[in-house]
Design a protein around this motif. Structure first.
Motif, mmCIF file in Angstrom:
data_model
loop_
_atom_site.group_PDB
_atom_site.id
_atom_site.type_symbol
_atom_site.label_atom_id
_atom_site.label_comp_id
_atom_site.label_asym_id
_atom_site.label_seq_id
_atom_site.Cartn_x
_atom_site.Cartn_y
_atom_site.Cartn_z
ATOM 1 N N UNK A 105 0.752 -1.241 0.000
ATOM 2 C CA UNK A 105 0.000 0.000 0.000
ATOM 3 C C UNK A 105 0.778 1.283 0.000
ATOM 4 N N UNK A 106 2.098 1.235 -0.096
ATOM 5 C CA UNK A 106 2.876 2.465 -0.104
ATOM 6 C C UNK A 106 2.882 3.064 -1.505
ATOM 7 N N UNK A 107 2.375 4.285 -1.679
ATOM 8 C CA UNK A 107 2.462 4.918 -3.011
ATOM 9 C C UNK A 107 3.921 5.074 -3.413
ATOM 10 N N UNK A 108 4.256 4.540 -4.578
ATOM 11 C CA UNK A 108 5.652 4.493 -4.997
ATOM 12 C C UNK A 108 5.957 5.499 -6.096
ATOM 13 N N UNK A 109 5.038 5.673 -7.029
ATOM 14 C CA UNK A 109 5.282 6.596 -8.131
ATOM 15 C C UNK A 109 3.951 6.979 -8.779
ATOM 16 N N UNK A 110 3.869 8.225 -9.234
ATOM 17 C CA UNK A 110 2.720 8.713 -9.983
ATOM 18 C C UNK A 110 3.242 9.551 -11.136
ATOM 19 N N UNK A 111 2.776 9.238 -12.341
ATOM 20 C CA UNK A 111 3.148 10.065 -13.484
ATOM 21 C C UNK A 111 2.033 9.994 -14.517
#
Length: 845
Positions: free
Chosen positions: A553-559
Motif C-alpha cells: 500500500x505504499x504509493x511508490x510513483x505517480x506520473x
C-alpha cells in the motif's frame, strides 16, 4: 376518479360463445380479429362501435390467430391452419392440416411463413405463398404450446410442454437448434389456461417468458442468460403477456384476475386493474394508441382505452427502448470489453410485422405534413414567396450559380463533425457480464468471478492448485476489476456517489495478523485498468495517471501517461507496461502506443512505441510470459511477443502463433475462437470457445495449450504437387518453421540472460535453444541434398547458418552431403570449417 369512472364504463363486447377466445391486431392497428369456439371469425374496426364483420365459412373451435395488414391465419382444434383475406373478408385456402389440435400460429416478420404449434411432436413452418414448402423443427421431445419469431425473423422460439424453450435459427435452408433454455417456463399441458409463451422484446436482443414463480423472466439473446425479472405482480399463474410496440411497457394477466401494467426500464408496476371478470387468455397493445385489448375464457373481447395512466402515457410515445438487462453492453462501457469506440449511435428502427415503415419514418412524415419540419432543416415555403429556393444548405442566399443540393449532400451535412475512433480501455483476463455473472480475472493461477446480487456483489476466488484454499466474500463495493497471482489478489471499484475509486489488495499468506489494505484515488478519477506483479501494483486512470504502489500500500510513483486515453496495462516483477491511444492513422483510428519501464531502477526500456496490429484489428489481451516477455493477442487471433524489448528503440513485435492456421480449424469444418490466458513453458494457454462464442462463462472451463507455430505458409498442402513432392514440401515447411521459431526463442532467452544474473538452468535452456536451431537446419539440409545438385547453393546457405562453434554440426553437415554424393558441397563445407577455425567469416574475405 377518472380511472375509476373508466373502469365502470368498460364493457365486454361479446365475440364468441363462452370458451377460450383469442385475438390479433393488424400491424397498422386498423383491424382486430378474434376467434373462439364457434365457426365464426369476428373482424372489428379499430375506433368504431359498429358491429364487426363476421366470417362464417370456417371450422369450429379456433385456438389461435395471427395477422398482417392484408390477411390473417387461424389454427383450430381439428388441426386445420387456414388463411383469410382482410380485403374481401373471405376464406382463401387451407395452408396445412395437422393430425392433432393446433395450439398456436405465428407469422414471420416478413409475412412469408407461418409457424404451427400442435400436439404433434414437431413444429412445422409453412410457406404462405407455396404450401408445399415446409420446414420441420423436431428437437423437442414433447408437444408444443407456443411458437414465436423474434422481430428480426432470425430466431424461432418453441415453448414445449416439457418446461423448456427451444431456440431455432430461422432464415437458413437448414434450421438449426441454437440452444435450449431451461428453468424459465413451467411444465404445462398444451390446453392449459396458464401461459408459457415467449415474447421477444421489440429490440430483438432478449425475450420474456412467464415462470413457475408467477414472475416474468427476461433472457438475453447473446448468451441466453437470465436478466431482469418482473416480480410481485400476480398471486396466480400468468395467462397472457405482451410488450408495447416500443418495448417501454409490459402488460401481464393472470389466474388471479389481475391486469398489470409494468414499466420495462425499472420493472415497476405502473397500474394494476382488479376489475377483470374472467381469466384473460390473450392480450395485445394497439400499435399506436394508448389502448390494450384482451379476450377471456368467457368468449368476450375488451378494448381498454387509456390503459396506461396519464402520468406515464408518454412512455408509449418514446422511440424503441432497450430490453431490461442487468448489465446492458449498449449502455455501460465495461473495462472488460476491448474494441473501438464508434462515434455514431444508430437508432434501431421500430417496425411491425408486414409493415415497411418504421416509427421514425412515421414521426418524420407527421412532422412534414404539419409543416414544422420536412426532415432537411429548411423552412417550408407555405406562402409561395419563393424565398426557400434562394437559400443553400448553409442557410445563405445564392444567385443560382451553384449546383442544387442533393439528398446525399444534405445527408452528409447532417451527420455532424468527424471524430476519430479510439480504443476502449479493458482489463486483461476479464469478460463482459453474462446475465448476472462475469469473470474479473482468469489466468494460470486461477479464476475470480463476481455475481450481481442487485443490492451487492459476491466474489469467488478459485485456484487451479488444489493445495491452495479457495475463498468467497460479499462485495458491497462492487469491484469491477481484479488481478490474481501466487502472492495475492487485487481488486478495484469505480466511484459511486461521494465514494471515490478504490484499490483493495489481499495477500494470500503473511506472518502478520492484518495484511489486506484499501486505498482511495482522488475524486472524479476512474480506474481504467490494473496490474499486479511480485513487486508492485499498477493502476491506470481516466486522468491518464499511472499510479504505482508497493504490495503493502505504499504509493511508490505517480506520473501522467503520454498516450491517451489509456487502454490497458500489465506488470512482471519490476517492469510495468502501459498502453494508450496514440496518433490517428489514415483510416481514422488511433494507433496504440506502449511504454515499458523498470519501476525500481526508474529506467524506460521502450517509450511510446507502436503496438503492431494489422489493419482493422483490435487488442484483446496484454500480459507478460513466464520468462517476462511482453505478449499481446489481437482480434484476428494472432499471438505476438516483443523481441529485444529491453534495448531502447530495438523492440519488434513477432508472431508466435496464428490461431486461424491451426490444423484443427484450417479445414473450415470447425468453427471456434480462443480466449487467451497465458504464455508459459513455451506454449500458448487458452480457452477454446465453440461456434460464435467470444468469452468463456461459468463453470470455470478447462485450459487448452498449443505449441508455438510461427505463421510462414498455409497449413493446407498444395494440390498441384504429386504425393512425393507434396510430402517433401510439407516437411520443408515444417523444418523452416522450426528454424524460425527456434531462432526466435533463442533470441528471447539470450536477451534474458544478458540482463539478469543467469542461473545454470537458464544457460542450459539457451544451449538447448541453439541446438534446436542447428537440428532444424540439418533437417533442411537433408531435404535439399536429396532434392538434387541444383539445390546446392541453398544447401550451402543453410550450412553457413549453423551455430555450433566446435565443429560438430559442420561435421554432421559434411556427412549428409557425402551420403547423397554432393562432392562439391562437401568441399564447400570443409572450407567453411577451416574459416571458422581461424575465426574468419564471409565479410572478412
Amino acid at each position: 376518479m377518472a380511472t375509476m369512472a373508466l373502469q365502470q364504463r368498460l364493457r365486454a363486447r361479446p365475440a364468441h360463445p363462452s370458451g377460450p377466445t383469442y385475438l390479433s391486431y393488424t400491424p397498422n392497428g386498423k383491424k382486430l380479429i378474434t376467434v373462439g369456439l364457434n365457426n365464426a371469425i369476428r373482424v372489428f374496426q379499430s375506433g368504431s362501435d359498429a358491429e364487426p364483420v363476421t366470417i362464417d365459412d370456417c371450422t369450429d373451435s379456433n385456438t389461435a390467430v395471427d395477422s398482417t395488414n392484408t390477411f390473417f391465419i387461424t389454427g383450430s382444434e381439428d388441426g386445420q391452419v387456414a388463411k383469410y383475406s382482410l380485403e374481401s373478408n373471405t376464406f382463401e385456402g387451407l395452408l396445412f392440416r395437422s393430425t392433432l389440435p393446433v395450439r398456436d400460429v405465428a407469422i414471420s416478420p416478413d409475412g412469408k411463413w407461418v409457424a404451427v404449434a400442435s400436439d404433434e411432436l414437431v413444429v412445422k413452418v409453412v410457406s404462405i405463398e407455396d404450401m408445399t414448402k415446409v420446414l420441420i423443427f423436431n428437437e423437442q421431445p414433447r408437444a408444443v404450446k407456443h411458437v414465436s419469431f423474434d422481430s428480426n425473423g432470425a430466431f424461432l422460439s418453441v415453448s414445449c410442454s416439457d418446461g423448456k424453450v427451444y431456440i431455432y435459427s430461422f432464415g437458413t435452408d437448414e434450421p438449426e437448434l441454437i440452444t435450449t433454455v431451461s428453468n424459465v417456463i413451467k411444465n404445462l399441458d398444451t390446453n392449459a389456461e396458464e401461459s408459457s409463451r415467449v415474447i421477444w422484446h421489440p429490440d430483438a436482443r432478449a425475450f420474456a417468458a412467464p415462470t413457475a414463480g408467477r414472475e416474468v423472466q427476461v433472457v438475453s439473446k447473446d448468451d441466453w442468460e437470465k436478466q431482469r425479472t418482473f416480480r410481485s405482480g400476480h398471486t396466480g399463474d400468468i395467462t397472457a403477456l405482451a410488450w408495447s410496440l416500443n418495448g417501454a411497457l409490459l402488460a401481464t394477466a393472470g389466474m388471479d384476475r389481475r391486469l398489470v401494467i409494468w414499466e420495462t426500464k425499472t420493472q415497476k408496476i405502473l397500474h394494476t386493474y382488479n376489475d377483470i371478470a374472467a381469466t384473460i387468455l390473450d392480450l395485445q397493445w394497439h400499435p399506436t394508441d394508448n389502448t390494450l385489448s384482451y379476450t377471456n375464457i368467457d368468449g368476450e373481447l375488451f378494448i381498454r382505452p387509456d390503459v396506461v395512466p396519464e402520468a406515464h402515457a408518454s412512455l408509449l410515445k418514446d422511440l424503441l427502448q432497450p430490453a431490461p438487462f442487468i448489465h446492458d453492453p449498449r449502455v455501460e462501457v465495461n473495462g472488460n470489453a476491448p474494441g473501438r469506440i464508434t462515434n455514431d449511435k444508430p437508432r434501431t428502427p421500430l417496425r411491425r410485422k408486414g409493415s415497411d415503415a418504421s416509427l421514425d419514418d412515421i414521426m418524420e412524415g407527421v412532422m412534414s405534413d404539419d409543416g414544422y419540419d420536412n426532415g432537411d432543416g429548411f423552412i417550408d415555403d407555405d406562402d409561395g414567396a419563393g424565398y426557400t429556393e434562394q437559400l443553400n444548405g448553409n442557410g445563405k442566399r445564392t444567385n443560382g450559380h451553384l449546383a442544387p443540393l442533393t439528398a446525399d449532400n444534405l445527408k452528409k451535412r447532417s451527420t455532424g463533425s468527424w471524430k476519430p475512433q479510439h480504443h476502449n480501455s479493458f482489463q486483461p483476463g476479464s469478460t463482459p457480464w453474462r446475465g448476472s455473472r462475469r469473470y474479473l480475472c482468469l489466468n494460470l493461477t486461477g479464476a475470480v468471478w463476481t455475481v450481481d446480487q442487485e443490492t451487492h456483489h459476491s466474489i469467488t476466488v478459485e485456484f487451479y492448485d488444489q493445495d491452495r484454499r479457495n475463498f468467497h466474500f460479499t462485495d458491497p463495493f462492487r469491484y469491477d476489476k481484479a488481478c490474481l497471482n501466487d502472492n495475492g489478489s487485487l481488486f478495484s471499484c469505480q466511484p459511486s456517489g461521494k465514494d471515490p475509486a478504490t484499490l483493495y489488495y489481499r495477500p494470500h499468506e503473511t506472518w502478520t495478523s492484518r495484511t489486506d489494505w484499501r486505498t482511495s484515488l482522488p475524486g472524479g478519477e476512474n480506474i481504467e485498468a490494473i496490474a499486479l506483479s511480485d513487486s508492485f501494483i499498477v493502476a491506470t486512470t481516466s486522468a491518464n495517471y499511472v499510479r504505482v504502489y508497493t504490495l503493502f500500500g505504499l504509493p511508490y510513483r505517480v506520473y501522467r501517461q503520454k498516450s491517451s486515453p489509456t487502454v490497458s496495462c500489465a506488470a512482471w516483477r519490476d517492469y510495468i507496461m502501459t498502453i494508450g491511444n496514440g496518433a490517428i492513422g489514415a483510416d481514422g483510428r488511433t494507433r496504440l502506443q506502449y511504454t515499458i519501464e523498470n519501476v525500481k531502477r526508474d529506467e524506460v526500456c521502450q517509450s511510446e512505441d507502436t503496438v503492431a496490429l494489422s489493419d482493422g484489428a483490435d487488442l484483446r489481451s496484454v500480459f507478460f510470459s513466464d520468462h517476462g516477455d511482453p505478449c499481446i493477442y489481437d482480434s484476428t487471433g494472432v499471438l505476438l511477443v516483443l523481441l529485444h524489448w529491453r534495448t531502447p528503440s530495438q523492440a519488434k513485435w513477432v508472431p508466435l502463433l496464428d490461431t486461424k492456421n491451426l490444423s484443427r480449424v484450417a479445414s473450415g469444418r470447425k468453427t471456434e475462437n480462443y480466449w487467451p490466458v497465458a504464455v508459459a513453458s513455451g506454449r500458448f494457454y487458452c480457452i477454446i470457445l465453440k461456434g460464435a462464442e467470444q468469452h468463456p462463462h461459468l463453470p470455470v472451463p478447462l485450459l487448452s495449450e498449443f505449441d508455438f507455430q510461427v505463421p510462414l505458409t498455409s497449413t493446407k498442402p498444395s494440390t498441384e504437387l504429386d504425393a512425393t513432392e507434396g510430402d517433401t514440401d510439407t516437411q520443408r515447411q515444417s523444418f523452416e518453421e522450426s528454424f524460425v521459431r527456434s531462432s526466435l526463442l533463442h533470441s528471447l532467452q539470450s536477451d534474458l540472460l544478458s540482463n539478469v544474473h543467469s542461473t545454470s538452468r537458464q544457460r542450459t535452456e539457451l544451449a538447448k535453444a541453439e541446438l534446436e536451431i542447428d537440428k532444424a537446419l540439418l533437417q533442411l539440409l537433408n531435404i535439399e541434398c536429396r532434392a538434387g545438385e541444383e539445390h546446392g547453393m541453398k544447401a550451402l546457405e543453410i550450412v553457413k547458418l549453423l551455430r555450433n562453434s566446435n565443429g560438430t554440426m559442420l561435421t554432421a553437415a559434411e556427412k549428409i552431403a557425402t551420403r547423397f554424393g554432393r562432392d562439391v558441397l562437401s568441399e564447400k563445407i570443409r572450407e567453411e570449417m577451416e574459416r571458422r577455425e581461424v575465426g574468419l567469416d564471409d565479410a572478412d574475405e
